[in-house]
Write an enzyme that holds these catalytic residues in place. Sequence first.
Site, PDB file in Angstrom:
ATOM      1  N   PHE A 190       0.868  -1.183   0.000  1.00 52.87           N
ATOM      2  CA  PHE A 190       0.000   0.000   0.000  1.00 52.87           C
ATOM      3  C   PHE A 190       0.898   1.224   0.000  1.00 52.87           C
ATOM      4  CE2 PHE A 190      -2.608   3.073   2.640  1.00 52.87           C
ATOM      5  CZ  PHE A 190      -3.480   3.406   1.620  1.00 52.87           C
ATOM      6  N   GLU A 249       4.956   9.462   1.372  1.00 53.02           N
ATOM      7  CA  GLU A 249       6.045  10.022   0.569  1.00 53.02           C
ATOM      8  C   GLU A 249       7.017  10.773   1.470  1.00 53.02           C
ATOM      9  OE1 GLU A 249       4.503  12.397  -2.613  1.00 53.02           O
ATOM     10  OE2 GLU A 249       3.279  10.752  -3.434  1.00 53.02           O
ATOM     11  N   GLY A 277       3.806  12.498   5.069  1.00 50.35           N
ATOM     12  CA  GLY A 277       3.644  11.413   6.035  1.00 50.35           C
ATOM     13  C   GLY A 277       2.295  11.554   6.710  1.00 50.35           C
ATOM     14  N   ILE A 306       7.440   1.767   2.453  1.00 52.60           N
ATOM     15  CA  ILE A 306       6.366   0.933   1.929  1.00 52.60           C
ATOM     16  C   ILE A 306       6.548  -0.516   2.378  1.00 52.60           C
ATOM     17  CG2 ILE A 306       5.119   0.216  -0.131  1.00 52.60           C
ATOM     18  CD1 ILE A 306       5.078   3.267   0.526  1.00 52.60           C
ATOM     19  N   ARG A 354      -5.666   0.492  10.714  1.00 54.95           N
ATOM     20  CA  ARG A 354      -5.459   0.884  12.111  1.00 54.95           C
ATOM     21  C   ARG A 354      -5.988  -0.185  13.062  1.00 54.95           C
ATOM     22  NH1 ARG A 354      -6.800   7.187  10.586  1.00 54.95           N
ATOM     23  NH2 ARG A 354      -4.643   7.661   9.986  1.00 54.95           N
ATOM     24  N   GLU A 369       0.824   3.807  10.158  1.00 57.39           N
ATOM     25  CA  GLU A 369      -0.642   3.833  10.028  1.00 57.39           C
ATOM     26  C   GLU A 369      -1.235   5.033  10.770  1.00 57.39           C
ATOM     27  OE1 GLU A 369      -2.464   2.130   8.074  1.00 57.39           O
ATOM     28  OE2 GLU A 369      -1.120   0.514   7.486  1.00 57.39           O
ATOM     29  N   SER A 422       0.382   8.543  16.872  1.00 60.07           N
ATOM     30  CA  SER A 422      -0.563   8.720  17.983  1.00 60.07           C
ATOM     31  C   SER A 422      -1.171  10.114  17.957  1.00 60.07           C
ATOM     32  CB  SER A 422       0.158   8.487  19.320  1.00 60.07           C
ATOM     33  OG  SER A 422       0.481   7.120  19.482  1.00 60.07           O
TER      34      SER A 422
END
Length: 380
Positions: free
Chosen positions: A121, A125, A129, A155, A244, A364, A367
């Site tokens: 996925f 970049e 981010g 990636i 997530r 992903e 926080s």
Amino acid sequence: MFEVTKQQEMLITMVREFSEKEIAPLAEELDCTGKFPAETTRKMTALGLLGLNVPKKYGGVGLTEVDKVLCIIEVARACSSTAEMFAVQLLVNGIITNYGTEEQKKKYLGMTCCEGKLGAFALTEPGAGSDAGGLQTTATEDGDSYILNGSKCFISNLGPTEGEYAIVIALTDKVKKTHGGMTAFLVDRDTPGFIVGKLEDKMGIRGAAVSELILEECRVPKNQVLGKVGKGFHIAMSGLDSGRVGIAAQACGEAQAALDAAIEYSKQRSQFGRPIAAKQGLQWYLAEMATRLEAAKLLTLKAADLRDRKLPAAMNASMAKFFAAETANEIAAKAVQIHGGYGYMKDYAIERIYRDARILTIYEGTSEVQKIVISKELLK
């Protein structure tokens, strides 16, 4: 209250036994060498795990988001690197299942379920981010194709030999950007201009393949557009909700491994003539760790259950990812403390688990990003 079904109990047992036998014994080697768990991937394919969330008509098992969480926890408990590969593949499967054409589903889901081919996925970049809307990779229409140019970084499931294809998010309209200007593409590894760059040398999850992706005049046919043109940002964000939940499950598994290690060590280690487990201060540490882990699991399962019932889950997915990731780091840190000086040594698994857990609060969505998502939902 959450209760697993008898079928889910059987699933947990199967994945736990497989993980203890086939995955856990290789975790230290993967960490030391940075070697990707290719043989384990093949065995997971044969067991049906890589196609766990793929509909049966495309060669998968057709299980739920809750089932996904339960399985990732068991794999992560054995090896963080393998769990990373697993969680990302399930994320990719979900996106293709939800947005792919019949032809795309048969091809890409089929190659994963039957051949163990991995997908990546590609959203992040160098300059985009946490701010996914700032991506610069472009897709320019040219006849019956799009020409992709740009670069992606960090990636997962992409390495020297890993990663057969990637979901690439690119700009098709620089003015609209997130408001209809991004499009998702399915790009095969053997497409000219699809260049796998540097394999990252990481602090933790060292056996997971994580590389940069360079796109140079990469011609992608229009039938490789995933979903509709201009819907790429929506596809990416909906995919991240699932991702997530997956990373939250990974965090729960790693936290469980850290807690298990702390309990075992505290029973074996003696100081002042008694096992350190007899000390009230340490007992309270363990009680706090176990309580936070149980809360993290329940948050993660709730988010997964909402997704299974097709209910809004963005806030709950972010809550689960935020809390579980932070909890895994806290539990791993306390487990190192319980081990004392030995916890700092590579002779003990907790040293690896501690390093592996650090990425959980970053990828992903950090926080901090999760708290932004949660607060926006609360203030709607």
